[in-house]
Design an enzyme around this catalytic site. Structure first.
Site, PDB file in Angstrom:
ATOM      1  N   ILE A 259      53.204  72.195  46.077  1.00  0.00           N
ATOM      2  CA  ILE A 259      54.338  73.162  47.114  1.00  0.00           C
ATOM      3  C   ILE A 259      53.880  74.305  46.154  1.00  0.00           C
TER       4      ILE A 259
ATOM      5  N   ASN B 126      51.194  68.908  34.928  1.00  0.00           N
ATOM      6  CA  ASN B 126      50.949  67.712  35.951  1.00  0.00           C
ATOM      7  C   ASN B 126      50.125  68.534  36.866  1.00  0.00           C
TER       8      ASN B 126
ATOM      9  N   PHE C  66      59.543  76.533  40.937  1.00  0.00           N
ATOM     10  CA  PHE C  66      59.372  75.295  41.121  1.00  0.00           C
ATOM     11  C   PHE C  66      58.904  74.131  39.936  1.00  0.00           C
TER      12      PHE C  66
ATOM     13  N   LYS D 140      59.546  65.578  38.256  1.00  0.00           N
ATOM     14  CA  LYS D 140      59.780  65.066  39.697  1.00  0.00           C
ATOM     15  C   LYS D 140      59.219  63.669  39.622  1.00  0.00           C
TER      16      LYS D 140
ATOM     17  N   SER E  67      66.827  69.730  46.164  1.00  0.00           N
ATOM     18  CA  SER E  67      65.872  68.173  46.741  1.00  0.00           C
ATOM     19  C   SER E  67      67.158  67.965  47.986  1.00  0.00           C
TER      20      SER E  67
ATOM     21  N   TYR F 267      66.791  63.064  37.652  1.00  0.00           N
ATOM     22  CA  TYR F 267      65.604  63.627  38.165  1.00  0.00           C
ATOM     23  C   TYR F 267      67.526  64.377  39.301  1.00  0.00           C
TER      24      TYR F 267
ATOM     25  N   LYS G 250      68.592  68.393  39.447  1.00  0.00           N
ATOM     26  CA  LYS G 250      68.475  69.574  40.664  1.00  0.00           C
ATOM     27  C   LYS G 250      70.263  70.298  40.946  1.00  0.00           C
TER      28      LYS G 250
ATOM     29  N   TYR H  73      64.024  70.148  49.935  1.00  0.00           N
ATOM     30  CA  TYR H  73      63.663  70.043  50.770  1.00  0.00           C
ATOM     31  C   TYR H  73      63.777  68.528  51.206  1.00  0.00           C
TER      32      TYR H  73
ATOM     33  N   ASN I 227      60.976  65.288  52.822  1.00  0.00           N
ATOM     34  CA  ASN I 227      60.127  64.814  52.076  1.00  0.00           C
ATOM     35  C   ASN I 227      58.775  65.839  52.461  1.00  0.00           C
TER      36      ASN I 227
ATOM     37  N   GLY J 131      67.988  51.429  45.512  1.00  0.00           N
ATOM     38  CA  GLY J 131      68.143  53.163  45.866  1.00  0.00           C
ATOM     39  C   GLY J 131      67.562  53.590  46.275  1.00  0.00           C
TER      40      GLY J 131
HETATM   41  P1  NAD Z   1      54.559  69.494  40.568  1.00  0.00           P
HETATM   42  O1  NAD Z   1      54.187  68.266  39.827  1.00  0.00           O
HETATM   43  O2  NAD Z   1      53.322  69.204  41.697  1.00  0.00           O
HETATM   44  O3  NAD Z   1      54.360  70.631  40.711  1.00  0.00           O
HETATM   45  C1  NAD Z   1      55.083  71.338  39.001  1.00  0.00           C
HETATM   46  C2  NAD Z   1      54.452  72.439  38.717  1.00  0.00           C
HETATM   47  O4  NAD Z   1      54.823  73.212  37.401  1.00  0.00           O
HETATM   48  C3  NAD Z   1      53.273  71.649  37.862  1.00  0.00           C
HETATM   49  O5  NAD Z   1      51.908  71.880  38.583  1.00  0.00           O
HETATM   50  C4  NAD Z   1      53.502  71.276  36.289  1.00  0.00           C
HETATM   51  O6  NAD Z   1      51.892  71.431  35.659  1.00  0.00           O
HETATM   52  C5  NAD Z   1      54.571  72.577  35.948  1.00  0.00           C
HETATM   53  N1  NAD Z   1      55.354  72.644  35.066  1.00  0.00           N
HETATM   54  C6  NAD Z   1      55.996  71.462  34.567  1.00  0.00           C
HETATM   55  N2  NAD Z   1      56.622  71.829  33.692  1.00  0.00           N
HETATM   56  C7  NAD Z   1      56.418  72.885  33.023  1.00  0.00           C
HETATM   57  C8  NAD Z   1      57.377  73.756  32.270  1.00  0.00           C
HETATM   58  N3  NAD Z   1      58.121  73.240  31.239  1.00  0.00           N
HETATM   59  N4  NAD Z   1      56.733  75.365  32.474  1.00  0.00           N
HETATM   60  C9  NAD Z   1      55.383  75.725  33.318  1.00  0.00           C
HETATM   61  N5  NAD Z   1      55.006  74.600  34.736  1.00  0.00           N
HETATM   62  C10 NAD Z   1      55.570  73.275  34.518  1.00  0.00           C
HETATM   63  O7  NAD Z   1      55.407  68.872  41.728  1.00  0.00           O
HETATM   64  P2  NAD Z   1      56.015  69.620  43.556  1.00  0.00           P
HETATM   65  O8  NAD Z   1      56.372  68.730  43.981  1.00  0.00           O
HETATM   66  O9  NAD Z   1      54.946  71.466  43.180  1.00  0.00           O
HETATM   67  O10 NAD Z   1      57.191  69.839  43.574  1.00  0.00           O
HETATM   68  C11 NAD Z   1      57.579  71.588  42.960  1.00  0.00           C
HETATM   69  C12 NAD Z   1      59.091  71.648  42.373  1.00  0.00           C
HETATM   70  O11 NAD Z   1      59.911  71.378  44.165  1.00  0.00           O
HETATM   71  C13 NAD Z   1      59.439  70.550  42.047  1.00  0.00           C
HETATM   72  O12 NAD Z   1      60.799  71.480  41.180  1.00  0.00           O
HETATM   73  C14 NAD Z   1      60.609  70.097  42.498  1.00  0.00           C
HETATM   74  O13 NAD Z   1      61.587  69.017  41.442  1.00  0.00           O
HETATM   75  C15 NAD Z   1      60.969  70.363  43.402  1.00  0.00           C
HETATM   76  N6  NAD Z   1      61.259  69.078  44.835  1.00  0.00           N
HETATM   77  C16 NAD Z   1      59.779  68.121  45.008  1.00  0.00           C
HETATM   78  C17 NAD Z   1      59.632  67.630  46.178  1.00  0.00           C
HETATM   79  C18 NAD Z   1      58.884  66.270  46.200  1.00  0.00           C
HETATM   80  O14 NAD Z   1      59.312  65.515  47.096  1.00  0.00           O
HETATM   81  N7  NAD Z   1      57.554  66.856  45.382  1.00  0.00           N
HETATM   82  C19 NAD Z   1      60.865  67.135  46.892  1.00  0.00           C
HETATM   83  C20 NAD Z   1      61.750  67.631  46.787  1.00  0.00           C
HETATM   84  C21 NAD Z   1      61.893  69.188  45.513  1.00  0.00           C
HETATM   85  C1  UD1 Z   2      61.784  59.731  46.705  1.00  0.00           C
HETATM   86  C2  UD1 Z   2      62.209  59.907  45.751  1.00  0.00           C
HETATM   87  C3  UD1 Z   2      63.624  61.138  46.360  1.00  0.00           C
HETATM   88  C4  UD1 Z   2      62.628  62.471  45.993  1.00  0.00           C
HETATM   89  C5  UD1 Z   2      61.988  62.331  47.384  1.00  0.00           C
HETATM   90  C6  UD1 Z   2      60.873  63.562  47.780  1.00  0.00           C
HETATM   91  C7  UD1 Z   2      62.963  57.837  44.974  1.00  0.00           C
HETATM   92  C8  UD1 Z   2      63.964  56.778  44.447  1.00  0.00           C
HETATM   93  N1  UD1 Z   2      63.641  59.364  45.357  1.00  0.00           N
HETATM   94  O1  UD1 Z   2      62.795  59.507  48.305  1.00  0.00           O
HETATM   95  O2  UD1 Z   2      64.010  61.788  44.606  1.00  0.00           O
HETATM   96  O3  UD1 Z   2      63.831  62.963  46.614  1.00  0.00           O
HETATM   97  O4  UD1 Z   2      60.697  61.384  47.318  1.00  0.00           O
HETATM   98  O5  UD1 Z   2      59.777  63.868  46.910  1.00  0.00           O
HETATM   99  O6  UD1 Z   2      61.764  57.923  44.296  1.00  0.00           O
HETATM  100  N2  UD1 Z   2      57.827  53.692  51.134  1.00  0.00           N
HETATM  101  C9  UD1 Z   2      57.098  52.160  50.894  1.00  0.00           C
HETATM  102  N3  UD1 Z   2      56.415  51.891  50.037  1.00  0.00           N
HETATM  103  C10 UD1 Z   2      55.567  52.858  49.339  1.00  0.00           C
HETATM  104  C11 UD1 Z   2      56.466  53.910  48.856  1.00  0.00           C
HETATM  105  C12 UD1 Z   2      57.445  53.858  50.000  1.00  0.00           C
HETATM  106  O7  UD1 Z   2      57.613  51.413  51.913  1.00  0.00           O
HETATM  107  O8  UD1 Z   2      55.122  52.180  48.465  1.00  0.00           O
HETATM  108  C13 UD1 Z   2      59.210  53.907  51.037  1.00  0.00           C
HETATM  109  C14 UD1 Z   2      60.140  53.910  50.927  1.00  0.00           C
HETATM  110  O9  UD1 Z   2      60.790  53.060  50.743  1.00  0.00           O
HETATM  111  C15 UD1 Z   2      60.703  55.071  51.542  1.00  0.00           C
HETATM  112  C16 UD1 Z   2      59.006  55.545  52.422  1.00  0.00           C
HETATM  113  O10 UD1 Z   2      58.517  54.989  51.972  1.00  0.00           O
HETATM  114  O11 UD1 Z   2      61.748  54.093  52.866  1.00  0.00           O
HETATM  115  C17 UD1 Z   2      59.083  57.291  51.174  1.00  0.00           C
HETATM  116  O12 UD1 Z   2      59.051  57.012  50.115  1.00  0.00           O
HETATM  117  P1  UD1 Z   2      59.533  58.209  49.257  1.00  0.00           P
HETATM  118  O13 UD1 Z   2      57.901  58.761  49.411  1.00  0.00           O
HETATM  119  O14 UD1 Z   2      58.940  57.333  48.093  1.00  0.00           O
HETATM  120  O15 UD1 Z   2      60.226  59.280  49.464  1.00  0.00           O
HETATM  121  P2  UD1 Z   2      61.992  59.441  49.370  1.00  0.00           P
HETATM  122  O16 UD1 Z   2      62.443  57.642  49.086  1.00  0.00           O
HETATM  123  O17 UD1 Z   2      62.592  59.939  50.384  1.00  0.00           O
END
Ligand code: NAD
Ligand code: UD1
Length: 344
Positions: free
Chosen positions: A16, A39, A85, A89, A129, A153, A157, A180, A182, A300
């Site tokens: 992101i 990561n 960010f 995660k 999240s 995790y 948050k 956010y 998904n 879960g």
């Molecule tokens: P990501 O892992 O792609 O990006 C996170 C970045 O932070 C990575 O580049 C990683 O190297 C860096 N990082 C981690 N720890 C660090 C540290 N100690 N110092 C400096 N850099 C560090 O994840 P993302 O999907 O881009 O998510 C960004 C944020 O959004 C996170 O806080 C995550 O929890 C939150 N979030 C993500 C999702 C999702 O599904 N992707 C959903 C809800 C919230």
């Molecule tokens: C996950 C995280 C949640 C995070 C969110 C967005 C878990 C338990 N929760 O949830 O904390 O905020 O992502 O990043 O990991 N599915 C399948 N087959 C697969 C993978 C997923 O059927 O191989 C289904 C899951 O059961 C779910 C849907 O797809 O119903 C979405 O799954 P996923 O992408 O993991 O997102 P969340 O469940 O929303």
């Protein structure tokens, strides 16, 4: 000369973060990115440059390293706001190694807030999240209660939101916490996207990795849920729409439009899609059948969750523009671009 504010982005090379860097640069902001690349790849800066045509550097800083972080922030005195960010995660990993998650996600945020306070930086946009809502009645708005977290995790948050709230009360720090739903998809250029480490847990990368041949098959987790087709429902939001919301939140904050010093906004599309609808959208845009089997429920998982986004729509003047098909099409183009690079 017009001076545009400097914005510090932590986790700038991540999924992101990188898309937000692009939107910020394209809107004319001076962006300072930091990441420890644990990561992500340090090459992401070049990809951002290739998209925006603006020379991009992401400094290698670990936000757990208080001294380096302080020094870095101190040498960039004119930072107007931080978009934070950087965090771990992976939900499953957080259950296995909770301290790793508390140390990075909470410890890192504490260090960042201290560095901000020491340098009079008064604005922060935080990545939260929808996981904070647990099993809630959709569409879920920001007044829905925060539930007991179901993973370390998720707990990080919630705790970060609490400590941001405390800091805003104590110091007047302006905080916007973005919850956010998904995030999926990738940039249209296919130059940046999600880089899952190991076997993906999330649905969309699992689908694209199955289609490219990295995974044998997708297992649909549960087909007996009380939904129209029996599979779980989520709100899949395109990462570019999500990145644009950060820009809007930042502009809102910098213009002093926030009504309270700590505020939260849901970011989703407002529309729920089932697992089978996501697969169907993928099959349509990729014009191929996905190898898929039906399996038991995943422990879960909530049955259905999608956002009410009226608050972000109205206050921030933001709305999503992308469709589920566009999410799948860009995610698929990104997966193919990754494969092409690996095969070179
Ligand atoms: P990501 O892992 O792609 O990006 C996170 C970045 O932070 C990575 O580049 C990683 O190297 C860096 N990082 C981690 N720890 C660090 C540290 N100690 N110092 C400096 N850099 C560090 O994840 P993302 O999907 O881009 O998510 C960004 C944020 O959004 C996170 O806080 C995550 O929890 C939150 N979030 C993500 C999702 C999702 O599904 N992707 C959903 C809800 C919230
Ligand atoms: C996950 C995280 C949640 C995070 C969110 C967005 C878990 C338990 N929760 O949830 O904390 O905020 O992502 O990043 O990991 N599915 C399948 N087959 C697969 C993978 C997923 O059927 O191989 C289904 C899951 O059961 C779910 C849907 O797809 O119903 C979405 O799954 P996923 O992408 O993991 O997102 P969340 O469940 O929303």
């Amino acid at each position: 000369m017009n001076k545009t504010p400097n914005i510090l982005v932590t986790g700038a090379a991540g999924f992101i973060g990188s898309h937000t860097m692009v939107e910020l640069q394209q809107a004319g902001y001076q962006v300072i990115g930091i990441d420890n690349f644990e990561n992500s790849s340090s090459r992401v800066a070049d990809q951002i440059t290739a998209i925006t045509g603006i020379a991009t550097h992401i400094e290698k800083i670990d936000i757990r390293d208080k001294k380096s972080l302080n020094e870095f922030v101190n040498t960039h005195k004119d930072i107007a706001a931080v978009i934070h960010f950087a965090a771990y995660k992976a939900v499953g990993e957080s259950v296995q190694f909770p301290m790793k998650y508390y140390e990075n996600n909470i410890g890192g945020t504490v260090n960042l807030l201290e560095a901000m306070a020491a340098n009079q930086i008064n604005n922060i946009v935080f990545s939260s999240s929808c996981t904070v809502y647990g099993e809630a009645n959709p569409p879920v708005d920001e007044t829905a209660p925060v539930q007991q977290a179901t993973s370390p995790y998720g707990n990080t948050k919630q705790i970060c939101e609490e400590l941001l709230k405390d800091q805003s009360q104590a110091t007047g720090l302006n905080v916007i916490s973005l919850r956010y739903f998904n995030p999926v998809g990738a940039h249209d250029s296919a130059l940046i996207g999600e880089l899952p480490i190991g076997v993906p847990n999330n649905l969309v990368p699992f689908i694209t990795q199955t289609a490219i041949g990295k995974r044998k098959q997708l297992t649909v987790f549960g087909t007996d849920y009380p939904t129209a087709d029996g599979t779980c429902i989520r709100d899949y939001i395109h990462v570019v729409d999500l990145a644009k919301a950060h820009l809007k939140a930042l502009e809102y904050q910098l213009a002093g439009k926030n009504k309270q010093s700590f505020d939260v906004f849901n970011l989703g599309t407002g529309k729920g899609s089932s697992v089978l609808e996501v697969v169907a959208a993928f099959e349509k845009v990729s014009q191929q059948k996905l190898n898929m089997v039906f399996g038991p429920r995943r422990t879960g998982d909530v049955v259905q969750v999608y956002a009410a986004c009226n608050k972000a729509n109205t206050a921030l003047g933001w709305k999503t523009e992308r469709t589920l098909e566009n999410c799948m099409q860009t995610a698929w183009a990104w997966e193919q671009a990754l494969a092409a690079k690996e095969n070179k």
